[in-house]
Design an enzyme around this catalytic site. Structure first.
Site, PDB file in Angstrom:
ATOM      1  N   GLN A  63      -4.856  -1.182   9.435  1.00  0.00           N
ATOM      2  CA  GLN A  63      -4.766  -2.553   8.918  1.00  0.00           C
ATOM      3  C   GLN A  63      -5.376  -3.541   9.921  1.00  0.00           C
ATOM      4  O   GLN A  63      -4.987  -3.580  11.082  1.00  0.00           O
ATOM      5  CB  GLN A  63      -3.291  -2.899   8.648  1.00  0.00           C
ATOM      6  CG  GLN A  63      -3.070  -4.259   8.009  1.00  0.00           C
ATOM      7  CD  GLN A  63      -3.600  -4.339   6.584  1.00  0.00           C
ATOM      8  OE1 GLN A  63      -3.465  -3.408   5.797  1.00  0.00           O
ATOM      9  NE2 GLN A  63      -4.225  -5.459   6.248  1.00  0.00           N
ATOM     10  N   ASP A  97     -11.316   2.705   3.638  1.00  0.00           N
ATOM     11  CA  ASP A  97     -11.634   1.275   3.611  1.00  0.00           C
ATOM     12  C   ASP A  97     -13.146   1.070   3.678  1.00  0.00           C
ATOM     13  O   ASP A  97     -13.629  -0.070   3.618  1.00  0.00           O
ATOM     14  CB  ASP A  97     -10.970   0.597   4.825  1.00  0.00           C
ATOM     15  CG  ASP A  97     -10.247  -0.678   4.448  1.00  0.00           C
ATOM     16  OD1 ASP A  97     -10.236  -1.007   3.244  1.00  0.00           O
ATOM     17  OD2 ASP A  97      -9.697  -1.330   5.354  1.00  0.00           O
ATOM     18  N   LYS A 143       0.844  -1.208   0.000  1.00  0.00           N
ATOM     19  CA  LYS A 143       0.000   0.000   0.000  1.00  0.00           C
ATOM     20  C   LYS A 143       0.872   1.249   0.000  1.00  0.00           C
ATOM     21  O   LYS A 143       0.611   2.206  -0.741  1.00  0.00           O
ATOM     22  CB  LYS A 143      -0.934  -0.003   1.221  1.00  0.00           C
ATOM     23  CG  LYS A 143      -2.079  -0.979   1.049  1.00  0.00           C
ATOM     24  CD  LYS A 143      -2.809  -1.286   2.346  1.00  0.00           C
ATOM     25  CE  LYS A 143      -3.829  -2.404   2.094  1.00  0.00           C
ATOM     26  NZ  LYS A 143      -4.486  -2.921   3.292  1.00  0.00           N
TER      27      LYS A 143
END
Ligand code: NDP
Length: 299
Positions: free
Chosen positions: A101, A124, A57
């Site tokens: 994450q 997200d 990422k």
């Protein structure tokens, strides 16, 4: 029977194309408004798979010309310390997207973290605000993997109106948002799960079958309607078929769909790995650009 009748959907090619488009958008945003989209990724602990995802990422956002910050916190980070960092990032003007994450180490609770996250920076798409906006067909930051699946489906099938779609899996991260997006695309959607009766028969109705289960090769060839588009979201580690490699403890990644069988029945099929997976990070970059534009009042 031919070796393979299904056309394979190469996610790497689509992801590369999307990343190139994102890089162009980033350059245009810098030139026209002096805005450099910024992504902050937060990793707690040293889970090896998460380390790989986070590194990619960071690298891919930099390659697209974005501002990129990775916060690597030790395994023993406290809930208060993590919440403090998220609160700082929420108001950092250089950061337009925040990704924490998951999974977090066991002693940390993700719910309060997501509740704290500024929905406008939730690239997200995991906050209640964004899930609600998606459910009401309002502009939202949509979870990356589901959005990646839709890009693939729209490209290979075009208009999805009226298609029968079956999503196996109802998680907040994957199954539910994919079902919402398919509904928005005017599909007739069924969400199947572990309590669904006669799952093979339900799957056989699908023109579009999305597997997001986390069970290696569960979807068999005879569960698939001939010619259907099959999207395999699953990432499962299994021992190698080769007994020598298996004995060495070596593993490989397979999807939720029995690829060999499915490739003889489906019309379109994503391989796993190499199908949906590469799209996820590319969509994350896209979402960060969208977030930057939204925060600047440009969309
Ligand atoms: P979850 O474990 O959160 O959800 C799995 C879902 O599958 C649940 O809804 C569960 O039903 C359902 N399920 C489990 N067993 C069965 C069964 N025997 N029959 C029917 N349904 C079943 O997983 P995620 O949604 O987070 O992930 C799904 C898969 O996708 C995993 O392999 C994951 O690694 C992968 N993944 C891939 C990504 C990518 O970038 N390609 C990104 C995210 C995930 P119930 O609700 O009833 O328990």
């Amino acid at each position: 029977m031919p070796e393979s009748s299904a056309q394979l959907i190469d996610g790497k090619v689509y992801a590369e194309r999307l990343r190139a488009r994102v890089a162009e958008e980033v350059a245009a945003l810098k030139a026209s408004h002096g805005i450099q989209p910024g992504l902050a990724v937060v990793l707690v602990g040293d889970d090896p798979a998460s380390q790989i995802y986070v590194r990619s990422k960071g690298e891919q956002s930099l390659a697209a010309g974005m501002h990129s910050v990775t916060h690597r916190l030790p395994e023993d980070t406290t809930q208060a310390e993590l919440e403090r960092l998220v609160a700082e990032l929420n108001v950092d003007p250089l950061i337009h997207g925040i990704l924490v994450q998951l999974p977090l180490p066991k002693h940390l609770d993700e719910k309060p973290i997501l509740a704290l996250l500024n929905p406008d920076k939730d690239v997200d798409g995991l906050t209640v605000a964004n899930a609600g906006r998606l459910a009401q067909s309002l502009p939202a930051l949509v979870p990356c993997t589901p959005m990646g699946c839709m890009i693939l489906l729209r490209d290979v099938l075009g208009d999805l109106t009226g298609k029968r779609a079956v999503v196996v899996g109802r998680s907040v991260l994957v199954g539910r948002p994919i079902a919402q997006l398919l509904l928005q695309a005017d599909c007739t959607v069924t969400i199947a799960h572990s309590r669904t009766a006669d799952l093979p028969a339900v799957c056989r109705e699908a023109d579009i079958l999305v597997a997001a289960v986390g069970r290696p090769r569960m979807i068999k060839g005879d569960w698939i309607k001939p010619g259907a588009a099959v999207i395999d979201v699953g990432i499962n580690r299994v021992p190698f078929d080769d007994p020598i490699k298996a004995a060495e403890g070596r593993t490989k990644v397979v999807g939720d769909v029995d690829f060999k069988q499915a490739s003889q029945v489906a019309g379109w099929l994503t391989p796993a790995p190499g199908g949906v997976g590469p799209m996820t990070v590319a969509v994350l970059l896209q979402n960060t650009v969208t977030a930057a534009k939204m925060q600047a009042g440009l969309i």
